[in-house]
Design an enzyme around this catalytic site. Structure first.
Site, PDB file in Angstrom:
ATOM      1  N   ASP A 122       0.867  -1.172   0.000  1.00 21.80           N
ATOM      2  CA  ASP A 122       0.000   0.000   0.000  1.00 21.80           C
ATOM      3  C   ASP A 122       0.908   1.228   0.000  1.00 21.80           C
ATOM      4  OD1 ASP A 122      -2.086  -1.898   0.618  1.00 21.80           O
ATOM      5  OD2 ASP A 122      -1.432  -1.757   2.717  1.00 21.80           O
ATOM      6  N   ASP A 174      -2.280  -2.693  -4.653  1.00 25.10           N
ATOM      7  CA  ASP A 174      -3.093  -3.140  -3.530  1.00 25.10           C
ATOM      8  C   ASP A 174      -3.839  -1.933  -2.977  1.00 25.10           C
ATOM      9  OD1 ASP A 174      -4.191  -4.929  -1.725  1.00 25.10           O
ATOM     10  OD2 ASP A 174      -2.501  -4.849  -0.355  1.00 25.10           O
ATOM     11  N   ASP A 225      -4.132   1.585   3.977  1.00 28.00           N
ATOM     12  CA  ASP A 225      -4.790   0.510   4.729  1.00 28.00           C
ATOM     13  C   ASP A 225      -4.458   0.626   6.210  1.00 28.00           C
ATOM     14  OD1 ASP A 225      -5.862  -0.407   2.412  1.00 28.00           O
ATOM     15  OD2 ASP A 225      -4.929  -2.387   2.458  1.00 28.00           O
ATOM     16  N   ARG A 247     -13.916   0.616  -1.508  1.00 24.88           N
ATOM     17  CA  ARG A 247     -13.225   0.775  -0.235  1.00 24.88           C
ATOM     18  C   ARG A 247     -12.897   2.238   0.061  1.00 24.88           C
ATOM     19  NH1 ARG A 247      -9.023  -4.414   0.134  1.00 24.88           N
ATOM     20  NH2 ARG A 247     -10.569  -6.002  -0.426  1.00 24.88           N
TER      21      ARG A 247
END
Length: 437
Positions: free
Chosen positions: A218, A257, A261, A311
């Protein structure tokens, strides 16, 4: 009687405080300079998170490296300099790292650019061979090549650290991943974080109904991190967009990715004034349905989400406050919208006073998602300028209903605006890297 010099000083101080108050009242979020009665303006690199500004202001607050001695203030412009400035991940003495210009993480110690072929060299890996047999010897070779890249592009951020882009230098990191692991009190601001790309995605035939490609890295990863302020950054996959990726085994060969996160028991995080764009799996809160009960408390406010597939965020377990964000769900560079906010695994989300710009024909019921256990509370959300009950729209179209009440009430809301009406305009010029002076 107050001497004339003191009267002038008081007037200057009063004017500064009024200016800060006026900016806050206008809903413009964190101001460029924080006034201190004794020291005047605090420079960008030494600013701390303002009081009551989201979950990261809880308890001791978030000060990053603001108390660093002059000997622990570094200006870096290469990968090697960044690695040296970060030092050991266990060294928690306060430090400030100023990023000047763009740092390419995919370079060696001498500054030579590295390619995916360089990482694969000597491992025996090739994509052609892997596609013929994605297991056994080729899987070991893939993992070895991935480990070489990881060693080069993952930067471990110690506790009590501020990383900030130098204004006016187009500061940022391309191809790199900042990881805050089991560290407390970190600030990351004013950086353009682009093209965090995994050269060696792994094929998992058991991921979903038809298998999937899984990548690492990330742009920012929080794992077991606490008191983190992520502010005024720009996240993007560019220039290597997923839309240009080929498909193998019937699934897109996706090399990106997450953008940001927040997992593995991370807690007390404020994410504000960032721009998330050109990305698929953008922000994950909670790595699994059993991540960490009682943690994962995150505030997400005054961000722009444009050209984001999903997301924004996907939330599990925690108490998440999502407010005063602007979502533009128009397809951008091949990134088509799937949903914005997903509440699952009993997450307690309060989403209020956000603004969605939705193209004609897109269903409002698609803006949210869930597994039937999560909650999304909150009012004042607008869709194309119209007050809309997003949860009611979602629940009317889905069997797994979102719960409409949360088990907590936000109190750290110093930046909360009472209306979302002006967000598409105001956030255009106050979010992302390069805005702070």
């Amino acid at each position: 009687m107050v001497p004339p010099s003191h009267r002038r000083s008081l007037r200057r101080r009063r004017t500064a405080l009024l200016s800060v108050g006026a900016v806050a009242a206008a809903g413009l979020g964190a101001v460029p300079f924080v006034m201190n009665a004794n020291a005047g303006a605090v420079e960008l690199a030494r600013q701390a998170l303002p009081a009551k500004d989201g979950w990261a202001a809880s308890g001791s607050g978030t000060t990053g490296g603001s108390k660093a001695s002059s000997a622990r203030v570094y200006t870096v412009s290469t990968r090697a300099q960044l690695v040296k400035a970060l030092g050991a991940a266990t060294n928690s003495a306060p430090k400030i790292i100023k990023v000047k210009g763009k740092i390419n993480a995919n370079t060696n110690a001498a500054g030579k650019a590295l390619t995916c072929a360089d990482y694969a060299s000597g491992t025996g890996y090739s994509l052609a061979a892997y596609l013929k047999s994605p297991s056994g010897a080729q899987e070991k070779a893939r993992a070895a090549a991935q480990a070489k890249q990881k060693k080069n592009i993952v930067f471990m951020v110690p506790a009590n650290t501020t990383i900030v882009g130098v204004p006016g230098t187009k500061a940022g990191i391309t191809g790199g991943s900042l990881q805050v692991k089991n560290a407390d009190n970190v600030i990351i601001r004013n950086l353009s974080l682009t093209n965090t790309r995994d050269c060696f995605p792994a094929w998992d035939p058991d991921d979903g109904d038809t298998g999937n490609w899984n990548s690492e890295y990330d742009s920012i990863t929080l794992r077991g991190a606490t008191h983190v302020w992520v502010d005024h950054n720009t996240f993007s996959d560019g220039p290597n967009y997923d839309s240009a990726a080929k498909a193998y085994f019937g699934r897109k060969y996706q090399r990106h990715d997450g953008a940001l996160d927040i997992t593995n028991g991370s807690d007390l995080v404020t994410v504000e004034r960032n721009r998330f764009t050109n990305h698929d799996k953008t922000m994950l809160i909670g790595s699994s349905d059993t991540d960490s009960v009682g943690k994962l408390r995150v505030s997400i406010h005054h961000n722009v989400w444009k050209g984001v597939t999903q997301r924004a965020p996907l939330a599990r377990i925690g108490q998440i406050h999502v407010y005063n964000n602007f979502y533009d769900t128009t397809t951008l560079n091949g990134y088509a919208h799937s949903y914005s906010i997903n509440s699952r695994a009993k997450a307690q989300v309060i989403a209020e006073r956000n603004y969605w710009k939705v193209p004609a024909g897109q269903k409002v019921s698609k803006l949210l998602s869930g597994d039937g256990t999560g909650a999304i509370a909150g009012t004042g959300n607008l869709v194309n300028g119209k007050a809309t009950n997003l949860v009611a729209a979602y629940n009317a179209a889905n069997s797994k209903k979102l719960k409409t009440t949360a088990n907590w009430t936000p109190s750290l809301t110093a930046r909360l605006q009472t209306t979302a009406t002006n967000l598409p305009t105001s956030l255009t010029t106050t979010t992302g890297a390069g805005v702070l002076p």
